[in-house]
Design a protein around this motif. Sequence first.
Motif, PDB file in Angstrom:
ATOM      1  N   UNK A 389       0.812  -1.222   0.000  1.00 57.11           N
ATOM      2  CA  UNK A 389       0.000   0.000   0.000  1.00 57.11           C
ATOM      3  C   UNK A 389       0.846   1.273   0.000  1.00 57.11           C
ATOM      4  N   UNK A 390       2.141   1.118  -0.276  1.00 54.79           N
ATOM      5  CA  UNK A 390       3.010   2.290  -0.384  1.00 54.79           C
ATOM      6  C   UNK A 390       3.891   2.145  -1.629  1.00 54.79           C
ATOM      7  N   UNK A 391       3.974   3.244  -2.377  1.00 51.23           N
ATOM      8  CA  UNK A 391       4.734   3.238  -3.626  1.00 51.23           C
ATOM      9  C   UNK A 391       5.530   4.537  -3.735  1.00 51.23           C
ATOM     10  N   UNK A 392       6.777   4.422  -4.148  1.00 53.48           N
ATOM     11  CA  UNK A 392       7.614   5.601  -4.363  1.00 53.48           C
ATOM     12  C   UNK A 392       8.165   5.566  -5.789  1.00 53.48           C
ATOM     13  N   UNK A 393       7.968   6.679  -6.517  1.00 59.64           N
ATOM     14  CA  UNK A 393       8.438   6.754  -7.894  1.00 59.64           C
ATOM     15  C   UNK A 393       9.272   8.015  -8.103  1.00 59.64           C
ATOM     16  N   UNK A 394      10.367   7.862  -8.815  1.00 57.07           N
ATOM     17  CA  UNK A 394      11.151   9.028  -9.219  1.00 57.07           C
ATOM     18  C   UNK A 394      10.465   9.683 -10.417  1.00 57.07           C
ATOM     19  N   UNK A 395      10.350  11.014 -10.375  1.00 51.95           N
ATOM     20  CA  UNK A 395       9.645  11.769 -11.411  1.00 51.95           C
ATOM     21  C   UNK A 395      10.641  12.701 -12.105  1.00 51.95           C
ATOM     22  N   UNK A 396      11.041  12.324 -13.309  1.00 53.15           N
ATOM     23  CA  UNK A 396      12.041  13.064 -14.077  1.00 53.15           C
ATOM     24  C   UNK A 396      11.394  14.219 -14.840  1.00 53.15           C
ATOM     25  N   UNK A 397      12.052  15.390 -14.821  1.00 50.37           N
ATOM     26  CA  UNK A 397      11.543  16.526 -15.578  1.00 50.37           C
ATOM     27  C   UNK A 397      12.698  17.436 -15.992  1.00 50.37           C
TER      28      UNK A 397
END
Length: 553
Positions: A389-397
């Motif tokens: 129930x926990x998710x971490x994503x790197x967000x590239x910009x």
Amino acid sequence: MKKNFQWFLVLLLALTGFVSACSSSGGDNKSAGENGKDSQVVNFVEGSDIPSMDSSLATDQVSFNVFNQVMEGLYTLDKDDKAVPGVAEGDPEKSKDGKTWTIKLRKDAKWSNGDPVTAKDFEYAWKRTIDPKTGAEYAYIMADLKNANKIMEGKAKPDELGVKAIDDNTLEIQLETNIPYFQELLAFGSFLPQNEKFVKEKGEKYGTTKEDTLYNGPFVLHEWNTEKNFQLTPNKEYWDKDKVKLKEVNFQIVKETQTALNLYTTGKIDAVGLSAENVDKYKNDPKYKDQFSTQLGSSTFFVRINQSKNKDLQNKNLRLALAKAIDKDKYVKNLLNNGSVATDALMPKEFVKGPDGKDYSEGVKSPLNYDKDEAKKFYDKAKKELGKDKFTFEFLTYDQDTSKKDAEYVKEQIETNLPGVTLKIKQQPFKQKLALESKKNYELSFAGWGPDYPDPMTFIDMFVTDGPHNQMGWSNKEFDILVKDAKGPLLADPEKRWKALQQAEQIFLDDAAIIPMYQRGSARLRQPYIKNYVVHKFAGDTTLKEVTIEGKK
């Protein structure tokens, strides 16, 4: 382009145009700063430096717009985006089946070092691009040429490509099928010529500096200081140089929108893009009434979802939850406010019409609209399927200041509507960001795509399995078959082909392969004394060839 473009990039500082580049050997060595009345000097800002001046290796919007000014292919685009002769002397002579084209080249076309531009320059450039040893991401755009796919698969040699110099001024092109948009496609940067002797002499340095690039277009790059500025001056060897009126085009690299706006209001630059907080102020100011304008373009922006980097993103319900958790209407109204419109699809509206005369977008019904309640339902399903129930994503910009605000908005929306999901923002300069995407070294990435030619395929085919611009690990066999058929047998039946392309996009969207965000618009201030400034829907945003300064006080 495909404006990687990939013609793909949020540069609010750009005035819907980029430009640059040229060998000093072709310039007139005029110094900058001639800013008097009607001096034929323009000063712009650019949000990014030029990643590459090698037309075989470039994949981004900035580089391709530079090519528009300093290079010239067989054909260029007029103000209505129709193909008109460039190095070509006239329209192609076609065989009855439309698969063999014979094109005569003008005899007065020259490179900036004085060498003639010949048919061999096109043959060499195209074979260099298709050669797997070159590593050109855009090689696939030549797939319509005879034997191109076999060459890319290692089943044929580059010399077997369907292009041949019959003599210095005659080029023969052989196609796999009769392509309706191929003449416009020839205006795209990947089909530019290259001087074989010069390219081989420069080796790996080719296209990396102004001295290591050769040009055959209206301008040359007189100055190029990495991440600082670049300057265009007329190419004295250009065959149509009498139509080139500008003496200088000066660009400063500026990544902060307020800094760029200050430069404009103090008269140091002649055009600037407006950030959301400044649109209402300047469009209602009588002083800027004749300088303000908005325009809806043909580029769409979206969040790439890389299923190969993070296995959780292979879960369809999680992707659907992410896609439906973002209020895109609020985003374009509050953060952009520049004429952009929210979209739930890949293809832009008002770009191309089908055989029935209807806009292509009318045949696609996307499920990726904003709906936080539906997003939560898909999220609950995903948590059960993934057992967490926990998710971490790197967000590239990108590294512009506006890009951080955009990313923070996406982060806030997703983390609020999907409790337990965390986004970690990673900003990178444009060139480095493209490299990370090419290597699939990211999880989520804010990206954009602009068209290279007037057909839906320019958006659709970049997502075929193992395609160089897929970059997401997404794959669907039915999608691949539809794209293959639309490039082959269905060309003879425009109505069936159109439906096949719409069906392919429908599959892509139903699987939530990306998170669509918006179709780019632009709000800008541009001095009214800039005349004949041409903005294109594809194959590079702008043409400066016939721009003049008239009525400058």
